[in-house]
Design a protein around this motif. Structure first.
Motif, mmCIF file in Angstrom:
data_model
loop_
_atom_site.group_PDB
_atom_site.id
_atom_site.type_symbol
_atom_site.label_atom_id
_atom_site.label_comp_id
_atom_site.label_asym_id
_atom_site.label_seq_id
_atom_site.Cartn_x
_atom_site.Cartn_y
_atom_site.Cartn_z
ATOM 1 N N TYR A 1 -19.043 -34.664 -8.300
ATOM 2 C CA TYR A 1 -20.264 -35.433 -8.068
ATOM 3 C C TYR A 1 -20.775 -35.996 -9.386
ATOM 4 O O TYR A 1 -20.714 -35.336 -10.421
ATOM 5 C CB TYR A 1 -21.323 -34.518 -7.437
ATOM 6 C CG TYR A 1 -22.707 -35.118 -7.277
ATOM 7 C CD1 TYR A 1 -22.912 -36.279 -6.533
ATOM 8 C CD2 TYR A 1 -23.818 -34.514 -7.871
ATOM 9 C CE1 TYR A 1 -24.184 -36.813 -6.377
ATOM 10 C CE2 TYR A 1 -25.094 -35.037 -7.716
ATOM 11 C CZ TYR A 1 -25.276 -36.187 -6.967
ATOM 12 O OH TYR A 1 -26.531 -36.716 -6.816
ATOM 13 N N LEU B 1 -27.019 -35.406 1.379
ATOM 14 C CA LEU B 1 -25.564 -35.399 1.409
ATOM 15 C C LEU B 1 -25.118 -34.765 2.718
ATOM 16 O O LEU B 1 -25.487 -33.629 3.027
ATOM 17 C CB LEU B 1 -25.004 -34.616 0.223
ATOM 18 C CG LEU B 1 -23.480 -34.495 0.131
ATOM 19 C CD1 LEU B 1 -22.837 -35.869 -0.053
ATOM 20 C CD2 LEU B 1 -23.082 -33.569 -1.020
ATOM 21 N N CYS C 1 -16.517 -30.548 -4.127
ATOM 22 C CA CYS C 1 -16.757 -31.979 -4.269
ATOM 23 C C CYS C 1 -17.186 -32.301 -5.689
ATOM 24 O O CYS C 1 -18.154 -31.720 -6.205
ATOM 25 C CB CYS C 1 -17.847 -32.400 -3.281
ATOM 26 S SG CYS C 1 -18.388 -34.105 -3.456
ATOM 27 N N ILE D 1 -18.800 -39.453 -5.273
ATOM 28 C CA ILE D 1 -18.350 -38.147 -4.817
ATOM 29 C C ILE D 1 -16.854 -38.191 -4.533
ATOM 30 O O ILE D 1 -16.311 -39.241 -4.198
ATOM 31 C CB ILE D 1 -19.103 -37.698 -3.545
ATOM 32 C CG1 ILE D 1 -19.172 -38.840 -2.523
ATOM 33 C CG2 ILE D 1 -20.485 -37.160 -3.867
ATOM 34 C CD1 ILE D 1 -19.831 -38.483 -1.212
ATOM 35 N N GLU E 1 -24.734 -40.933 -5.805
ATOM 36 C CA GLU E 1 -23.797 -41.077 -6.914
ATOM 37 C C GLU E 1 -22.385 -40.810 -6.396
ATOM 38 O O GLU E 1 -22.212 -40.225 -5.327
ATOM 39 C CB GLU E 1 -24.160 -40.116 -8.058
ATOM 40 C CG GLU E 1 -25.511 -40.408 -8.692
ATOM 41 C CD GLU E 1 -25.821 -39.533 -9.899
ATOM 42 O OE1 GLU E 1 -24.875 -38.925 -10.454
ATOM 43 O OE2 GLU E 1 -26.999 -39.465 -10.299
#
Length: 366
Positions: A340, A307, A338, A329, A327
């Motif tokens: 997630y 990330l 964030c 975000i 996945e």
């Protein structure tokens, strides 16, 4: 990830219609340490009631979607204190929920019956602002960032045929939009951009600027791009590199001039180029995405990505997390946290890199 994203939406909506029937902790203040710090708190929501987190309401609160007593309940949740407040409830079958760009309202697309669906606009205080009945169909929505009363609705059938409509929420009027692409996004209160491809399944297309009021306005912005995203003052285009082993994130001004390019390895699958999930933060002008470690064919193994956070103004990038899954975000308005996961049930602190579950962790996903 146009075709993948659209396919995912069509699948989920189809299944839904067919199935109808931290608390602030005080610390001593000094010159080097802030007076307070926030810590994400895992709430006591029962796993059987939780469906998903829809998105951010503000820097502290998120919108929850819960199911209780055969009703869908929408609540706000303070991610630091765990306090919740009910906003709205409905007995309809939910297909989609979207928070408006200024986060003072949200759209609920739901089924009243197998033959009737409804579009409801709900204020964050819980009042019904607008409601419109429509036929159940697969719809993708694009909310106007400058005018909250305007929205694009793109419908798809099983043969990938599409139609684009402009919905004036205040009047309830729905008008067909003359455009040659289903991949569109508002650019101002009346202008929009569209990625026009030979077929919806193709990787690349050309980006055009059009006017919703005048179908004769059509100007080429950028040729040969994969996809695009629009924020308040940034246009992001994803473009191929010369050797096709990487792809380029090209950040552009509102006048379409490139001011920063970031190159990342390109991964692919049987359908072509694979685009990791990303989020372009409107307020903070930051870009968060997953980056593969090398250019290769995508596998089903987890942890193939890192990330990263890109600051296009500072022309810099940094790694937030290593060996993570690709996945969805969604960053908070202030850019510090964030959401997630496919249910947005986890929060990543982008400064400390800590990851916390918002709800009690479940072994199975329903």
């Amino acid at each position: 990830m146009d075709k993948i994203r659209i396919g995912f939406i069509i699948t989920i909506l189809g299944l839904l219609f067919l199935s109808y029937g931290c608390k602030n902790e005080e610390i001593p203040a000094n010159k080097e340490t802030p007076a307070t710090t926030n810590k994400i708190k895992t709430s006591n929501i029962q796993s059987k009631d939780f469906q998903r987190v829809v998105g951010w309401i503000d820097d502290e609160n998120v919108l929850l979607q819960l199911r209780k007593d055969r009703k869908i309940i929408f609540e706000s949740l303070n991610v630091f204190t765990g306090k919740r407040h009910q906003i709205y409830e409905t007995a309809n079958v939910i297909s989609e929920v979207i928070i408006s760009p200024n986060r003072d309202r949200f759209l609920i697309y739901s089924a009243k019956s197998k033959d009737m669906a409804v579009l409801d606009i709900i204020s964050m205080s819980g009042s019904l602002m607008s409601s419109k009945e429509v036929k159940p169909q697969n719809i993708e929505f694009s909310w106007n960032q400058d005018d909250q009363d305007k929205m694009f609705m793109t419908t798809f059938d099983t043969d990938w045929n599409y139609q684009v409509f402009q919905w004036d929420i205040s009047s309830g009027n729905v008008a067909k939009l003359n455009t040659h692409s289903p991949f569109i996004s508002w650019y101002s209160d009346n202008l929009f951009v569209s990625n026009q491809k030979a077929t919806p399944q193709q990787d690349r297309g050309d980006l055009f600027l059009e006017d919703a009021r005048d179908k004769s306005v059509k100007n080429l912005i950028v040729a040969d791009i994969y996809q695009f995203a629009v924020s308040a003052n940034t246009l992001l285009t994803t473009e191929p590199s010369k050797d096709e082993k990487s792809m380029i994130y090209n950040f552009r001004t509102i006048g379409f001039q490139s001011y920063y390019k970031y190159e990342a390895p390109r991964v692919y699958d049987e359908l072509g180029t694979f685009f990791p999930f990303y989020d372009l933060n409107v307020e903070q002008e930051s870009f968060l995405t997953f980056e593969p470690y090398e250019s290769k064919k995508l596998t089903n193994h987890g942890g193939e990505f890192k990330l990263i956070k890109i600051d296009p103004k500072a022309k810099s990038a940094k790694t937030i997390l290593e060996l993570v899954n690709n996945e969805p975000i969604l960053t908070s308005p202030n850019g510090e946290y964030c959401l997630y996961g496919y249910l947005f049930d986890q929060i990543i602190d982008l400064k400390t890199r800590d990851m916390t579950y918002l709800t009690q962790r479940r072994d199975k996903m329903y």
